[in-house]
Design an enzyme around this catalytic site. Structure first.
Site, PDB file in Angstrom:
ATOM      1  N   CYS A 193      -0.095  36.353  -7.660  1.00 22.42           N
ATOM      2  CA  CYS A 193      -0.651  35.989  -6.344  1.00 22.42           C
ATOM      3  C   CYS A 193       0.456  35.531  -5.398  1.00 22.42           C
ATOM      4  O   CYS A 193       1.366  34.792  -5.796  1.00 22.42           O
ATOM      5  CB  CYS A 193      -1.651  34.848  -6.509  1.00 22.42           C
ATOM      6  SG  CYS A 193      -3.255  35.446  -7.004  1.00 22.42           S
ATOM      7  N   CYS A 241      -3.462  39.166  -4.120  1.00 22.06           N
ATOM      8  CA  CYS A 241      -4.182  37.918  -3.863  1.00 22.06           C
ATOM      9  C   CYS A 241      -3.214  36.909  -3.240  1.00 22.06           C
ATOM     10  O   CYS A 241      -1.993  37.078  -3.315  1.00 22.06           O
ATOM     11  CB  CYS A 241      -4.785  37.369  -5.153  1.00 22.06           C
ATOM     12  SG  CYS A 241      -3.641  37.327  -6.526  1.00 22.06           S
TER      13      CYS A 241
END
Ligand code: APR
Length: 270
Positions: A112, A193
């Site tokens: 992420c 993400c």
């Protein structure tokens, strides 16, 4: 007697003419076949020499030296899956499914907040990512394997076509090279993400090109958990031709709004 000679001469000319016409027609047909059905009938550059060997070697380098945590990956299986995706197939009939077995062996994910996308700024984006500990698609295994290479097969042959491969615009969009980057980019984007970046080129008319892979595929596959930061870079030698307030960036913003993806844009970075 003289009459007979003239007749013979005429016959000779006739036969000669027939041969000439047949020769020219045969030659033209030959050239046509060579041009349109031969190995160099496509408008894109041919497969990279030693393609399979390069893939195998890159896979070994990546899994053993670059990311030793991926040592357990089966490089022989990955190379095999890559080759089976396109070998012996019509180079204009690629489907996402052709690459599914390959993608299943090496899904392109990054942690992420680490993903960097790009469009018309490949080298710059790679430098940008490297300097900040971020990762582009070319830092994932499959992106690394295929980076800068070209490939296509030929129906009825177990070899690659090293003479020419279909060009996206001039021949067909469903060629194996383009479909590979599209399907890999789609997976890369849908798995992103956190806060991710895109490096766009502000020295061209449309920094956001809706027909590019970033525009057609990646922007449309970002999830709402993502915040996208766009960096509009300008070539120091060229006048800026687009900016964060330009219509192409507005278009990107509207695609992202529709997907609930938060967006920021910064101008004028060199
Ligand atoms: N090596 C060679 N060719 C590539 C590579 C690569 N590493 N990555 C993409 N390509 C091909 C694709 O067909 C792509 O459309 O080159 C083209 C580059 O076109 P650009 O307009 O510069 O960029 P874009 O189409 O937006 O593709 C780049 O998609 O590959 C992903 O994550 C990557 O965000 C990036 C975007």
């Amino acid at each position: 007697m003289a009459d007979c000679c003239t007749q013979r001469k005429k016959l000779c000319y006739c036969v000669l003419l027939c041969f000439l016409v047949a020769g020219i027609t045969g030659g033209a047909i030959g050239i046509y076949k060579w041009r349109y059905t031969g190995l160099n009938r496509w408008h894109g550059k041919g497969s990279t020499p030693n393609f399979q060997k390069i893939i195998q070697e890159r896979c070994d380098t990546y899994t053993q030296q670059i990311r030793p945590d991926s040592r357990s990956r089966d490089c022989q299986g990955i190379t095999q899956a890559f080759m089976s995706a396109f070998i012996s197939k019509d180079p204009c009939k690629a489907t996402k499914e052709d690459y599914q077995p390959l993608i299943d062996l090496a899904y392109p994910t990054v942690p992420c907040g680490k993903a960097v996308f790009w469009s018309k700024t490949k080298e710059l984006a790679r430098e940008y990512a490297k300097g900040r500990g971020l990762l582009t698609l070319e830092d994932t295994l499959l992106g690394f394997l295929a980076d800068g290479l070209s490939w296509c097969g030929e129906p009825g042959s177990s070899d690659l076509n090293y003479q020419s491969c279909p060009d996206w615009k001039k021949d067909c969009s469903t060629n194996y090279f383009s479909v590979f980057w599209e399907v890999l980019s789609e997976r890369f984007a849908e798995n992103a993400c956190g806060t991710v970046q895109v490096v766009l080129n502000g020295s061209i008319e449309n920094a956001f090109d809706k027909m590019s892979i970033f525009g057609r595929v990646e922007a449309h596959n970002l999830r709402s958990v993502v915040m996208l930061q766009a960096w509009l870079v300008h070539d120091p030698g060229k006048p800026p031709r687009d900016s964060c307030s330009g219509s192409s960036i507005k278009e990107l913003e509207s695609i992202l709004n529709g997907r609930n993806v938060r967006f920021t844009c910064r101008d004028n970075l060199r």
